[in-house]
Design a protein around this motif. Structure first.
Motif, short mmCIF file in Angstrom:
data_model
loop_
_atom_site.label_atom_id
_atom_site.label_comp_id
_atom_site.label_asym_id
_atom_site.label_seq_id
_atom_site.Cartn_x
_atom_site.Cartn_y
_atom_site.Cartn_z
N ALA A 135 29.15 89.45 -1.11
CA ALA A 135 30.14 90.73 -1.18
C ALA A 135 29.56 92.11 -1.62
O ALA A 135 29.94 92.93 -1.07
N ALA A 136 28.39 91.66 -2.16
CA ALA A 136 27.48 93.11 -2.28
C ALA A 136 26.84 93.61 -1.20
O ALA A 136 27.09 94.77 -0.91
N ARG A 138 28.14 92.97 1.85
CA ARG A 138 29.14 93.54 2.70
C ARG A 138 29.53 94.81 2.25
O ARG A 138 29.79 96.07 2.95
N ALA A 139 29.65 95.12 0.69
CA ALA A 139 30.10 96.22 0.36
C ALA A 139 29.13 97.39 0.50
O ALA A 139 29.69 98.65 0.94
N ARG A 238 28.83 99.25 -9.48
CA ARG A 238 29.75 98.14 -9.67
C ARG A 238 29.94 97.48 -8.33
O ARG A 238 30.04 96.35 -7.99
N GLU A 239 30.01 98.50 -7.03
CA GLU A 239 30.41 98.11 -5.97
C GLU A 239 29.22 97.19 -5.09
O GLU A 239 29.56 96.17 -4.42
N GLU B 48 41.09 100.94 -0.73
CA GLU B 48 39.72 100.96 -1.20
C GLU B 48 39.82 101.40 -2.78
O GLU B 48 40.72 102.31 -3.04
N LYS B 67 37.28 102.51 5.38
CA LYS B 67 37.00 103.27 4.27
C LYS B 67 37.17 104.79 4.54
O LYS B 67 37.20 105.02 5.91
N ILE B 77 35.77 100.01 9.46
CA ILE B 77 34.46 98.97 9.27
C ILE B 77 34.80 97.85 10.44
O ILE B 77 33.83 97.47 10.69
N GLY B 87 36.94 88.86 3.11
CA GLY B 87 37.11 89.10 1.52
C GLY B 87 36.75 90.49 1.44
O GLY B 87 35.63 91.10 1.58
N ALA B 89 37.08 92.21 -1.33
CA ALA B 89 36.29 92.53 -2.61
C ALA B 89 34.96 92.93 -2.50
O ALA B 89 34.15 92.41 -1.61
N SER B 90 34.89 93.86 -3.28
CA SER B 90 33.43 94.47 -3.61
C SER B 90 32.58 93.41 -4.55
O SER B 90 32.98 92.38 -4.99
N ALA B 91 31.36 93.82 -4.71
CA ALA B 91 30.27 93.09 -5.60
C ALA B 91 31.05 92.62 -7.19
O ALA B 91 30.61 91.64 -7.57
N ASP B 92 31.91 93.57 -7.78
CA ASP B 92 32.38 93.29 -8.95
C ASP B 92 33.31 92.23 -8.95
O ASP B 92 33.82 91.60 -9.87
N ALA B 97 36.47 96.75 -1.63
CA ALA B 97 35.82 97.69 -1.13
C ALA B 97 36.48 98.41 0.13
O ALA B 97 35.79 99.56 0.67
N VAL B 98 37.43 98.10 0.74
CA VAL B 98 37.98 98.59 1.68
C VAL B 98 39.65 98.69 1.58
O VAL B 98 40.24 98.16 0.93
N TRP B 116 40.78 79.46 -3.75
CA TRP B 116 39.58 79.72 -2.93
C TRP B 116 38.55 79.06 -3.44
O TRP B 116 37.82 78.04 -2.49
N HIS B 117 38.15 79.28 -4.37
CA HIS B 117 36.91 78.57 -5.23
C HIS B 117 36.98 77.14 -5.12
O HIS B 117 36.09 76.47 -4.95
N GLN B 131 31.45 79.83 6.81
CA GLN B 131 30.03 80.28 7.11
C GLN B 131 29.94 80.66 8.62
O GLN B 131 29.35 81.54 8.91
N GLU B 134 31.63 83.94 8.67
CA GLU B 134 30.95 85.17 8.18
C GLU B 134 29.68 85.44 9.17
O GLU B 134 29.24 86.62 9.12
N ARG B 138 29.19 89.35 10.31
CA ARG B 138 27.85 89.98 10.42
C ARG B 138 27.26 90.31 11.59
O ARG B 138 26.81 91.54 11.72
#
Lengths: 245, 245
Positions: A135-136, A138-139, A238-239, B48, B67, B77, B87, B89-92, B97-98, B116-117, B131, B134, B138
């Motif tokens: 996630a980090a 990607r962000a 944070r992001e 975002e 973004k 993006i 996903g 979501a950003s790192a937090d 993030a978008v 999901w988890h 995987q 992703e 990437r």
DNA sequence: CGTCTCATTGATCCGCCTCAATAGCTGTGG
DNA sequence: CCACAGCTATTGAGGCGGATCAATGAGACG
């Protein structure tokens, strides 16, 4: 130069600074130790288009992931440093999508896909770590793509320097070093080295930062720099910094 | 417009075209069905910086992930389409993030993080799918970043059109539609809509492709287009199309 | 038929690239 | 110790690709 794959012996690195929450950590550290090896500055771990299927876990030092055009122009997609877990493989799973080079001496664990797959299912803690790291990644790549597409040179440089500061956990006002030439930074930001020079000089002349001795960075006016970068340092932290849950 | 989260009833979609290898598939399809919902063109799934922690699995239609700068400039993006699992979501883990918007009417499953988890650990087949997806994401983002940083307008447009063709699985010579205006394509490629227009017209005038009726694309000279894009269509396919192992 | 959105084309401007020259720094060998 | 080579940073000059502003078409739709 392809690095060899024989196990390497490390007695002196305990514990590895890439850790997993909870009871899985011991097993993870064992595996890391088994596959960790030194990487020397300038070494190429893999080339774009070459066979590659392993995961790379950076323990120490900087790696660059890059791609290039047949014109010779290079674009650095990302830098990987302590704690980053990167999969250079492309969708076919057996070819590297990027060239991975070491910007500094360092250490990295190169984990074969079979082992990696096994770990993923056996260590839920690792799965969490990987998700957070991804996630980090990607962000921060999205943040850069935004500026690569729509930002000025000044904004790109300001953002990159802030990002490096955040990732290195450098307090504002403190000097931190980024291990690259202006050429390399240009390859990262889609700018010529000449323009990197002009831009950093302009920022320095306006008292926002100091650049000394081959890329020792000192941010004097974080608020100004953040304004130019179009971001908020706290939000950025944070992001783009992975947080384990 | 935030879409609501009440379950939606679908009798007519069987099976969903996002499948997992092996015995896990049935369970996965059930979960998908439970969370799948229609998305209408122009709808915003998340913004975002807004709270968001779910995964989005695209069943049908196109989404854009973007973004923007406070200048009003927008950078797309990525586009997500059938089979993509994104996903935002950003790192937090709790902030998007978008911005995610629907370019067309479509359907998507929005899967809460707890579910999901749970799925990740219980369905190894799903983990493989994720995987693979992703790696593909990437790879295609890296490919674009290269051209965003170092490529000419012509190269960016050529590459984007080839990428769309590959992702839509359109045979060469056949017309395929991309659901966006020149402005949107510009936001994707870091170019102004005016320059998108000039570039596509130039490509059309030189007989390499046809663009009709608001972005119906027909590639007449794939080899030429690939040369301009700086890629090989077959290599591109291997690199950016997810392949389940 | 008027309105709205989108595509197209022209004109102008500017940010960044490229080429080129100089300067500083480091390491190397005589 | 100096001389030299090699690499990086710095600065200037000139050119070009793509942005911006602006005006006109061309469909789609009520």
């Amino acid at each position: 130069m392809q690095i060899n794959r024989t196990p390497w012996h490390f007695d002196h690195i305990f514990p590895l600074p890439v850790s997993v929450q909870g009871a899985d950590d011991q097993k993870w550290q064992e595996v890391l130790l088994q596959y960790v090896r030194p990487v020397s500055k300038g070494a190429t771990l893999t080339l774009e288009g070459a066979p590659w299927d392993a995961m790379i876990c950076v323990v120490d030092g900087w790696l660059s992931l890059s791609k290039s055009l047949d014109t010779g122009h290079v674009q650095i997609i990302d830098f990987a440093m302590q704690g980053d877990i990167v999969g250079p493989a492309s969708a076919d799973g057996v070819t590297s999508a990027v060239t991975v080079e070491a910007l500094t001496d360092g250490t990295a664990a190169i984990i074969p896909p079979a082992v990696w797959h096994c770990l993923q299912t056996q260590l839920p803690g690792l799965a969490s770590l990987v998700q957070a790291t991804e996630a980090a990644i990607r962000a921060r790549r999205a943040e850069r793509a935004l500026r690569l597409g729509k930002g000025s040179a000044e904004m790109r440089v300001a953002h990159a320097l802030l990002e490096f500061g955040v990732r290195l956990n450098a307090p504002f006002g403190q000097v931190y070093h980024i291990p690259m030439t202006q050429q390399t930074l240009g390859d990262f930001l889609g700018l010529s080295s000449v323009h990197i020079c002009r831009t950093t000089r302009r920022l320095a002349r306006s008292g926002i930062l100091e650049v000394t001795d081959h890329m020792d960075i000192r941010v004097l006016q974080p608020a100004e720099l953040a304004k130019i970068a179009g971001t908020d340092p706290e939000a950025l932290r944070r992001e783009i910094l992975p947080m384990q849950t």
